[in-house]
Design an enzyme around this catalytic site. Sequence first.
Site: not given
Length: 595
Positions: A388-389, A392, A395
């Site tokens: 998940h992290e 980010h 991105h």
Amino acid sequence: MSTYSSRKEVPEHEKWDVSDIYSSLDEWREDVAVIEEMTVKLKEFDGKIEDGHSLYDFLSMQEKLSFHLSKVVVYARLQVDVDTRDKKAESILDEATQLSVKASTAVSFFRPFILSLDKSTLQEYISEVEGLTYFEDDLMDLFRYKPHVLSKEKEEVLTQLGEALSSPSKTFGMINNADIKFGLVTKDDGEKVELTRGMYEKLLKNEDRNKRKEAYHAYYKPYVELNNTIASTLSSAIKTNVTVSKMKNYPSALEKSLFADQVPKEVYDKLIEATKNHLAPYHRYQKIRKEMLGVDELRQYDLSIPLVKGVDKDIPYNEAYDLMLKALAPLGEEYVETLAEFKDKRYIDVRETPGKRSGAYNMGLYGVHPFVLLNHQDNLNSLFTLAHEMGHAMHSYLSAKHQPQITAGYTIFVAEVASTVNEVLLIHYLLNQSTDDKTRKYLVNDFIDKFKGTFFTQVMFANFEKDTHELAEAGKPLTAEVFNEVYEQLFREYNGPDMVFDEEVKYGWSRIPHFYRPFYVYKYATGFAAAIQLANGLLENKEGAKEAYLEFLQSGSSDYPLELLKKAGVDLTTSEPIEKALAFFTELVDEFEGK
């Protein structure tokens, strides 16, 4: 090893390297001095921007200040977060925060100034100075707000009332974080102790149903007792939002909140409508949960306990990182190789240590690189948090690499897309790799519960916000009884007929901090739905899907969020992404049930 008694024990390669921002505190102080100087100079522009050249000088200096200020604040923030007990780190963060407030105050004149100009005058300035085209989109976007800007005097009054208008949120924060005292729970040795939030999360997953029940009642005890007080704070927050929206000529408080992202009201309404039309699989899952737990009555304190036991195996950090990289292969070699380098280049602070901030986050820093905080526990949950992290982080990295500073940051509306795409790719990879039915069932159950929390619960919250704001807009009272009634009705509707409702259920609204940041939670659900559609395109090797998605990751805020997602292949102005996400949920429930 996943637990350390001090930060010194953690291997260097598992700690982030803040010297990538500043090599020393002395270098940090040099930048502080630069910011102080620029802040004074920027304030001197007030009343002196008279042509394109002075406008360009102001905007260029403001962007430069923003670059330095981000570095100063992030450097301080990272050091506090690895040890919240460190007084020296806390002191430099305080200094950075005060500097940020000072800089913000110095340029506060600018927005009213721009909005006082005629559009033709601003366009004249832009044609005068070639460099202003870099700032043109942002400047012109400000003009969208012109119908919603009051007279200078009224805007000044609203600004002066800012602190007072935010007091309901601050009051709730004090009640919820400082003053609340939960009820008592029984330890294994029979001793009664006051429940804490951390204990509550663990106790809700306890095999002993009596312990779950006791924790549930102890947790809700203060919210029941403070029902009228908290209703007063939320009522004030909603009425303030409604009043300011009317004053600023927005059709509704909801449309005021959607305005910045240029999201039509229909997107919000379709999200709720499509979800309500597809609640049957969720209700079926609740029935399965009741049967698997073997309880006569399914209650709220039965909703967090895992249904498949004895599978959560040990996954060391290095193995977790390799698993994640393999799972993300559909994103292409360059994505995977870049992400592999993040580990070696010390962009990640991996281990839980005394005093370290809990949870996990990514902090992108333009001109440097992303910094990721973890509290890795060498288990399946930590593997998903890692994926998940790092979604980010990639991105942030790709947007910063491909965008100029002005458009490198991405909006909250699209923030959860990249992280959730990674999670969906990971769950598919793990399911394909699982060799036994029990592990597969565990993984499916884990993702169903994740879906429930990120999608169904957030849509229910969004529904509550819409209903309560509409009551305020219609001049109806917002009392504790009204909030209780609206929330209980929605909870029953979303959770279905197989649940038996304790008295506490109706008080659920009173514990949600997000309700003081109105119309925010729907973005979790839209982001989740968009991510599922994008991930499925990648997994199906759909033509152009990978290229379009990578372009989305490189786009920052170069366009409005709905447009960026459309280019990537997701149109949230239709119900299709929501319906596709819900169809995927149905598939998960079907598999879990053994259909």
